[in-house]
Design a protein around this motif. Structure first.
Motif: not given
Length: 82
Positions: A11, A13, A17-21, A36
């Protein structure tokens, strides 16, 4: 050798952005690294690209790509969420 799913998801970040990939395979890693990633240089970054491509060509095992991806994340100061 199988380029399939990694044994354990990574996981991350991204700084923008704050989204966890949730990166769970080599294809997802290549996608983040090429589209990205905050930097497109560095020893670990280039190694991760090279290793991921080798895994996708079935020249290396998937766990090697995971380790290279984590090293590239540390180099780029991408937050690996634990």
């Amino acid at each position: 050798m199988d380029p399939g799913p990694w044994n354990e998801c990574v996981p991350v970040r991204m700084p923008d952005d704050q989204k966890i990939h949730m990166v769970s395979n080599t294809r997802q890693a290549v996608e983040l690294l090429t589209k990205r990633w905050p930097v497109n240089r560095g020893k670990a970054y280039q190694a991760a690209i090279d290793i991921c491509l080798a895994v996708l060509e079935r020249d290396s095992p998937a766990y090697v790509a995971r380790a290279a991806f984590v090293a590239a994340a540390k180099e780029a100061q991408v937050n690996v969420v634990s």
